[in-house]
Design a protein around this motif. Structure first.
Motif, PDB file in Angstrom:
ATOM      1  N   GLU A  65       0.818  -1.215   0.000  1.00 16.42           N
ATOM      2  CA  GLU A  65       0.000   0.000   0.000  1.00 16.42           C
ATOM      3  C   GLU A  65       0.848   1.260   0.000  1.00 16.42           C
ATOM      4  O   GLU A  65       0.544   2.223  -0.724  1.00 16.42           O
ATOM      5  CB  GLU A  65      -0.922   0.001   1.219  1.00 16.42           C
ATOM      6  N   VAL A  66       1.902   1.285   0.800  1.00 14.19           N
ATOM      7  CA  VAL A  66       2.714   2.501   0.929  1.00 14.19           C
ATOM      8  C   VAL A  66       3.829   2.547  -0.101  1.00 14.19           C
ATOM      9  O   VAL A  66       3.971   3.540  -0.838  1.00 14.19           O
ATOM     10  CB  VAL A  66       3.313   2.600   2.348  1.00 14.19           C
ATOM     11  N   TYR A  67       4.628   1.477  -0.178  1.00 10.65           N
ATOM     12  CA  TYR A  67       5.833   1.504  -1.004  1.00 10.65           C
ATOM     13  C   TYR A  67       5.648   0.908  -2.394  1.00 10.65           C
ATOM     14  O   TYR A  67       6.450   1.169  -3.288  1.00 10.65           O
ATOM     15  CB  TYR A  67       6.961   0.754  -0.285  1.00 10.65           C
ATOM     16  N   GLY A  68       4.631   0.062  -2.552  1.00 10.44           N
ATOM     17  CA  GLY A  68       4.388  -0.550  -3.849  1.00 10.44           C
ATOM     18  C   GLY A  68       4.732  -2.025  -3.889  1.00 10.44           C
ATOM     19  O   GLY A  68       5.417  -2.557  -3.003  1.00 10.44           O
ATOM     20  N   TYR A  69       4.260  -2.689  -4.932  1.00  8.68           N
ATOM     21  CA  TYR A  69       4.411  -4.135  -5.067  1.00  8.68           C
ATOM     22  C   TYR A  69       5.872  -4.567  -5.091  1.00  8.68           C
ATOM     23  O   TYR A  69       6.227  -5.606  -4.529  1.00  8.68           O
ATOM     24  CB  TYR A  69       3.717  -4.603  -6.350  1.00  8.68           C
ATOM     25  N   ALA A  70       6.749  -3.792  -5.720  1.00 17.83           N
ATOM     26  CA  ALA A  70       8.156  -4.186  -5.829  1.00 17.83           C
ATOM     27  C   ALA A  70       8.810  -4.290  -4.458  1.00 17.83           C
ATOM     28  O   ALA A  70       9.612  -5.201  -4.201  1.00 17.83           O
ATOM     29  CB  ALA A  70       8.919  -3.192  -6.703  1.00 17.83           C
ATOM     30  N   TYR A  71       8.483  -3.383  -3.555  1.00 17.80           N
ATOM     31  CA  TYR A  71       9.041  -3.435  -2.209  1.00 17.80           C
ATOM     32  C   TYR A  71       8.439  -4.596  -1.416  1.00 17.80           C
ATOM     33  O   TYR A  71       9.126  -5.210  -0.587  1.00 17.80           O
ATOM     34  CB  TYR A  71       8.796  -2.110  -1.486  1.00 17.80           C
ATOM     35  N   ILE A 145      -5.438   0.604  -7.625  1.00 14.73           N
ATOM     36  CA  ILE A 145      -5.657   1.320  -8.896  1.00 14.73           C
ATOM     37  C   ILE A 145      -7.145   1.373  -9.217  1.00 14.73           C
ATOM     38  O   ILE A 145      -7.676   2.424  -9.590  1.00 14.73           O
ATOM     39  CB  ILE A 145      -4.879   0.634 -10.034  1.00 14.73           C
ATOM     40  N   TRP A 146      -7.832   0.250  -9.052  1.00 18.29           N
ATOM     41  CA  TRP A 146      -9.264   0.198  -9.371  1.00 18.29           C
ATOM     42  C   TRP A 146     -10.076   1.152  -8.494  1.00 18.29           C
ATOM     43  O   TRP A 146     -11.026   1.778  -8.977  1.00 18.29           O
ATOM     44  CB  TRP A 146      -9.797  -1.222  -9.221  1.00 18.29           C
ATOM     45  N   THR A 147      -9.707   1.243  -7.221  1.00 14.02           N
ATOM     46  CA  THR A 147     -10.460   2.096  -6.289  1.00 14.02           C
ATOM     47  C   THR A 147      -9.921   3.523  -6.237  1.00 14.02           C
ATOM     48  O   THR A 147     -10.426   4.334  -5.460  1.00 14.02           O
ATOM     49  CB  THR A 147     -10.425   1.504  -4.864  1.00 14.02           C
ATOM     50  N   GLU A 148      -8.865   3.793  -7.036  1.00 13.55           N
ATOM     51  CA  GLU A 148      -8.238   5.116  -7.061  1.00 13.55           C
ATOM     52  C   GLU A 148      -7.776   5.544  -5.665  1.00 13.55           C
ATOM     53  O   GLU A 148      -7.879   6.715  -5.287  1.00 13.55           O
ATOM     54  CB  GLU A 148      -9.195   6.150  -7.657  1.00 13.55           C
ATOM     55  N   GLY A 149      -7.274   4.574  -4.914  1.00 14.28           N
ATOM     56  CA  GLY A 149      -6.714   4.860  -3.609  1.00 14.28           C
ATOM     57  C   GLY A 149      -7.727   5.017  -2.489  1.00 14.28           C
ATOM     58  O   GLY A 149      -7.348   5.290  -1.342  1.00 14.28           O
ATOM     59  N   ARG A 150      -9.003   4.851  -2.779  1.00 13.69           N
ATOM     60  CA  ARG A 150     -10.040   4.968  -1.743  1.00 13.69           C
ATOM     61  C   ARG A 150     -10.340   3.594  -1.149  1.00 13.69           C
ATOM     62  O   ARG A 150      -9.926   2.582  -1.667  1.00 13.69           O
ATOM     63  CB  ARG A 150     -11.312   5.561  -2.358  1.00 13.69           C
ATOM     64  N   PHE A 151     -11.073   3.621  -0.040  1.00 11.76           N
ATOM     65  CA  PHE A 151     -11.570   2.388   0.582  1.00 11.76           C
ATOM     66  C   PHE A 151     -10.431   1.408   0.897  1.00 11.76           C
ATOM     67  O   PHE A 151     -10.414   0.263   0.428  1.00 11.76           O
ATOM     68  CB  PHE A 151     -12.597   1.699  -0.320  1.00 11.76           C
ATOM     69  N   LEU A 152      -9.479   1.854   1.690  1.00 12.17           N
ATOM     70  CA  LEU A 152      -8.331   1.014   2.044  1.00 12.17           C
ATOM     71  C   LEU A 152      -8.767  -0.323   2.632  1.00 12.17           C
ATOM     72  O   LEU A 152      -8.154  -1.362   2.360  1.00 12.17           O
ATOM     73  CB  LEU A 152      -7.434   1.765   3.038  1.00 12.17           C
ATOM     74  N   TRP A 153      -9.821  -0.325   3.431  1.00 11.29           N
ATOM     75  CA  TRP A 153     -10.256  -1.557   4.084  1.00 11.29           C
ATOM     76  C   TRP A 153     -10.643  -2.643   3.087  1.00 11.29           C
ATOM     77  O   TRP A 153     -10.438  -3.836   3.361  1.00 11.29           O
ATOM     78  CB  TRP A 153     -11.422  -1.274   5.029  1.00 11.29           C
ATOM     79  N   THR A 154     -11.170  -2.242   1.918  1.00  6.32           N
ATOM     80  CA  THR A 154     -11.520  -3.254   0.920  1.00  6.32           C
ATOM     81  C   THR A 154     -10.272  -3.931   0.373  1.00  6.32           C
ATOM     82  O   THR A 154     -10.287  -5.126   0.066  1.00  6.32           O
ATOM     83  CB  THR A 154     -12.313  -2.637  -0.234  1.00  6.32           C
ATOM     84  N   GLU A 220       5.257   9.109   0.685  1.00 10.28           N
ATOM     85  CA  GLU A 220       5.133   8.053  -0.324  1.00 10.28           C
ATOM     86  C   GLU A 220       3.726   7.482  -0.308  1.00 10.28           C
ATOM     87  O   GLU A 220       3.154   7.217   0.753  1.00 10.28           O
ATOM     88  CB  GLU A 220       6.136   6.942  -0.027  1.00 10.28           C
ATOM     89  N   ASP A 221       3.164   7.316  -1.497  1.00  9.65           N
ATOM     90  CA  ASP A 221       1.865   6.660  -1.663  1.00  9.65           C
ATOM     91  C   ASP A 221       1.851   6.076  -3.070  1.00  9.65           C
ATOM     92  O   ASP A 221       1.289   6.647  -3.998  1.00  9.65           O
ATOM     93  CB  ASP A 221       0.727   7.663  -1.461  1.00  9.65           C
ATOM     94  N   HIS A 222       2.488   4.931  -3.214  1.00 12.82           N
ATOM     95  CA  HIS A 222       2.804   4.394  -4.538  1.00 12.82           C
ATOM     96  C   HIS A 222       1.598   3.734  -5.205  1.00 12.82           C
ATOM     97  O   HIS A 222       0.825   3.024  -4.561  1.00 12.82           O
ATOM     98  CB  HIS A 222       3.930   3.371  -4.432  1.00 12.82           C
ATOM     99  N   TYR A 223       1.476   3.972  -6.521  1.00  8.35           N
ATOM    100  CA  TYR A 223       0.490   3.299  -7.360  1.00  8.35           C
ATOM    101  C   TYR A 223       1.243   2.467  -8.393  1.00  8.35           C
ATOM    102  O   TYR A 223       2.101   2.983  -9.105  1.00  8.35           O
ATOM    103  CB  TYR A 223      -0.416   4.308  -8.071  1.00  8.35           C
ATOM    104  N   ASP A 224       0.900   1.183  -8.486  1.00 12.54           N
ATOM    105  CA  ASP A 224       1.623   0.269  -9.379  1.00 12.54           C
ATOM    106  C   ASP A 224       1.024   0.275 -10.779  1.00 12.54           C
ATOM    107  O   ASP A 224       0.575  -0.757 -11.283  1.00 12.54           O
ATOM    108  CB  ASP A 224       1.603  -1.134  -8.786  1.00 12.54           C
ATOM    109  N   ILE A 225       1.069   1.421 -11.412  1.00  9.76           N
ATOM    110  CA  ILE A 225       0.460   1.555 -12.746  1.00  9.76           C
ATOM    111  C   ILE A 225       1.352   0.941 -13.821  1.00  9.76           C
ATOM    112  O   ILE A 225       0.876   0.282 -14.743  1.00  9.76           O
ATOM    113  CB  ILE A 225       0.185   3.039 -13.050  1.00  9.76           C
ATOM    114  N   HIS A 226       2.649   1.140 -13.713  1.00 13.59           N
ATOM    115  CA  HIS A 226       3.578   0.617 -14.723  1.00 13.59           C
ATOM    116  C   HIS A 226       4.492  -0.453 -14.148  1.00 13.59           C
ATOM    117  O   HIS A 226       5.582  -0.687 -14.652  1.00 13.59           O
ATOM    118  CB  HIS A 226       4.423   1.762 -15.296  1.00 13.59           C
ATOM    119  N   THR A 227       4.057  -1.119 -13.116  1.00 15.56           N
ATOM    120  CA  THR A 227       4.887  -2.107 -12.425  1.00 15.56           C
ATOM    121  C   THR A 227       4.967  -3.416 -13.200  1.00 15.56           C
ATOM    122  O   THR A 227       3.978  -3.876 -13.775  1.00 15.56           O
ATOM    123  CB  THR A 227       4.317  -2.382 -11.019  1.00 15.56           C
ATOM    124  N   ASN A 228       6.157  -4.006 -13.200  1.00 14.41           N
ATOM    125  CA  ASN A 228       6.348  -5.354 -13.718  1.00 14.41           C
ATOM    126  C   ASN A 228       6.043  -6.325 -12.576  1.00 14.41           C
ATOM    127  O   ASN A 228       6.800  -6.399 -11.599  1.00 14.41           O
ATOM    128  CB  ASN A 228       7.783  -5.525 -14.207  1.00 14.41           C
TER     129      ASN A 228
END
Length: 236
Positions: A65-71, A145-154, A220-228
């Motif tokens: 959530e904070v650093y991204g999938y790679a971390y 990405i789908w929730t545009e960063g909202r609804f963290l609990w989901t 930091e509030d990373h979004y994995d838009i271009h993540t491998n």
């Protein structure tokens, strides 16, 4: 040319805490089947490690959530390596010749009882943890990405429900098939899945506090838009 890696104040500390929690929950608690008497349900058998193993998924949610999938992926590989080292170390210690004396003979017997199955527990842990944790991180990253960063609990509950399903589907069968009765394995695996997912639900307020604290402190509030999303990579 790759962009320079950002420096994070808390990531390394969180990574160390994550590995410690993972090792302890797998090697201290995983081998014991405990029982609790619940109202309306009667006696429920569960693996003792379940009390602490969900902490690993708690950290996984924070990493993704904070650093991204790679971390998060790097943390999973660190945990994987730590489990492998602990398993090899346990087998070497058990295989070393025992010094003479009643005390050491009893001590050796205790080591074999507690850690004699550690190679199998470790393999099952590594396999199920690796698949389950990376699934957890992937689902959370996509949901963000789908929730545009909202609804963290989901995201935290949804990703844990999927990741724990993968984890619980493999671990107890791989670790204890042929050692425990099959019906007990299935009962413990089901209880593990329900309790771990419930733990995530109860921990939601803590997750919100930790995530918001880290986002603010780390900027930091990373979004994995271009993540491998390949799992076979450690570099962030």
């Amino acid at each position: 040319m790759d962009s320079p890696r950002r420096h994070h104040r808390y990531y390394d500390l969180l990574l160390a805490a994550f590995v410690v929690a993972l090792l302890c929950s797998n090697f201290i608690g995983a081998g014991k089947a405990a029982v609790v008497d619940l109202p309306h349900f009667g006696e429920v058998t569960f693996g003792a490690g379940i009390l602490f193993f969900p902490i690993a998924y708690f950290f996984g949610d924070i990493f993704a959530e904070v650093y991204g999938y790679a971390y998060d992926r790097r943390a999973v590989w660190a945990g994987f390596a730590a489990l492998a080292f602990a398993a090899v170390m346990a087998q070497i210690v058990i295989a070393l010749p025992v010094a003479p004396g009643t005390y050491m003979a009893n001590y050796q017997q205790g080591l074999e009882t507690v850690f004699g199955n550690s190679w199998r527990i470790a393999l099952a842990s590594m396999f199920s943890f690796w698949f389950g944790s990376l699934t957890n991180g992937y689902v959370l990253a996509k949901m963000k990405i789908w929730t545009e960063g909202r609804f963290l609990w989901t995201r935290t509950i949804g990703s844990t429900a999927v990741g724990e399903l993968v984890d619980s589907s493999f671990f107890y069968m791989l670790a204890f098939y042929g050692i425990w009765p099959t019906h007990e394995i299935l009962q413990v695996a089901l209880a593990q899945y329900v309790l771990k997912t419930s733990w995530e639900v109860l921990a939601t307020p803590i997750t919100y506090w930790v995530v918001n604290f880290l986002k603010r402190k780390e900027n930091e509030d990373h979004y994995d838009i271009h993540t491998n999303f390949t799992p076979f990579k450690v570099k962030v």
